[in-house]
Design an enzyme around this catalytic site. Sequence first.
Site, PDB file in Angstrom:
ATOM      1  N   ASP A  38       0.853  -1.198   0.000  1.00  0.00           N
ATOM      2  CA  ASP A  38       0.000   0.000   0.000  1.00  0.00           C
ATOM      3  C   ASP A  38       0.889   1.249   0.000  1.00  0.00           C
ATOM      4  O   ASP A  38       1.756   1.406   0.853  1.00  0.00           O
ATOM      5  CB  ASP A  38      -0.899  -0.022   1.253  1.00  0.00           C
ATOM      6  N   MET A  39       0.669   2.101  -0.982  1.00  0.00           N
ATOM      7  CA  MET A  39       1.484   3.315  -1.100  1.00  0.00           C
ATOM      8  C   MET A  39       1.209   4.249   0.082  1.00  0.00           C
ATOM      9  O   MET A  39       0.094   4.315   0.584  1.00  0.00           O
ATOM     10  CB  MET A  39       1.140   4.054  -2.398  1.00  0.00           C
ATOM     11  N   ASP A  50      -3.909   2.326  -5.162  1.00  0.00           N
ATOM     12  CA  ASP A  50      -2.588   2.300  -4.514  1.00  0.00           C
ATOM     13  C   ASP A  50      -2.310   1.042  -3.708  1.00  0.00           C
ATOM     14  O   ASP A  50      -1.408   1.025  -2.892  1.00  0.00           O
ATOM     15  CB  ASP A  50      -2.376   3.565  -3.662  1.00  0.00           C
ATOM     16  N   GLU A  51      -3.087  -0.033  -3.921  1.00  0.00           N
ATOM     17  CA  GLU A  51      -2.795  -1.231  -3.136  1.00  0.00           C
ATOM     18  C   GLU A  51      -3.015  -2.508  -3.934  1.00  0.00           C
ATOM     19  O   GLU A  51      -3.846  -2.550  -4.842  1.00  0.00           O
ATOM     20  CB  GLU A  51      -3.627  -1.274  -1.844  1.00  0.00           C
TER      21      GLU A  51
END
Length: 350
Positions: free
Chosen positions: A8-9, A102-103
């Site tokens: 995850d970013m 983002d994940e």
Amino acid sequence: MRKILHVDMDAFFASVEQLDHPELRGKPVVVGGSSDRGVVATCSYEARKYGIHSAQPTYMAKKLCPNAIFVRGSHSRYSEVSKQVFDILYSICDKVQVVSIDEAYLDVSDLFYSPQYIAKYIKKRVKEEIGLTLSVGISYNKFLAKLASDWNKPDGIMEIKEEMVPDILRPLPIRKVHGLGKKSVEKLNKIGIFTIDDMLKYDKSFYESFMGKFGIEIYDRIQGIDDREVNVSSGGRKSIGTENTLSEDTDDTEILKNYLTEFAEKIEQSLSKKNVSVKTVTIKLKTFDFQQHTRSKTLTHYIYRFEDLKQVAHDLLDEYNLETKVRLIGLTVSNFEDRQQEQLTFFENI
Ligand code: TTP
Ligand code: MG
């Protein structure tokens, strides 16, 4: 026991803004509707110290931190960076399930390297090739891996091992149970259930009557059980690519060609791992003023060898009339074909 990663970013949209606009680095940055009637999409970790968070009304965020810098953000840019991150993941592992911008989950059970090593490698590549940090959770199922990725944010790695369950789960607030919606959390709170420990006092049938079939799944989950597979995202991967932001802007084609050569080498390795050839080669240049340019060529035949990839990439750069300095260069290939065919002919020739 499976080996699952959840990637995850960190403060994704805000981090992209800080990447693209160096003057925002180290500052409280809020991305979202900048009008007072808007809501916060996300904010940098510097802004979180003031109590700002996603989905908060903008006027409230402004009150909490009047010095915060509010930016509207650009969704197309976030999608572009997201794709670059996922391309790195796909180059490492075939079993990647993208779950949001983002994940993603990775099932690395069949890979030779340890999950810890893979996690560090992902972080290193994303940092070096894109310039962003992310957090990785490691465990033996999706629920625990997701929980773990949130544990040491930002820039963290956390592994939840079997022997850590249930002690690690017990004290957690029930909103951490992935799959429990806001409404269910509120309902459970009303009857005095606040932590997973509280939840564990009730049996399966309670959750079944409370939430139906999904309740049974939730009941398993709070005990660390989750059999959900990592479902490789539909469509899978459509391109392989790599890119680099240069340490110094340049219009020297020799320097740029050296980068393309290096990228062609990396891409050859990825293509060999997947045993595929490609027909389309694309170079991407971002000029000093952040304008992005791409040049693409689709060949009449499939290629995969380093020399061929390099040649097409160099030709594309030559055809491109370089008039300004470049800050980022990238090489991508797409239009895959299995290499099986070629191997057959190879054996026939022996
Ligand atoms: P998240 O991963 O939930 O948040 P984040 O990456 O900003 O921060 P972190 O993971 O470090 O806690 O969401 C990813 C992106 O999705 C986020 O950058 C912005 C967007 N988003 C919204 O637009 N609205 C929201 O309410 C949330 C939660 C996220
Ligand atoms: Mg995130």
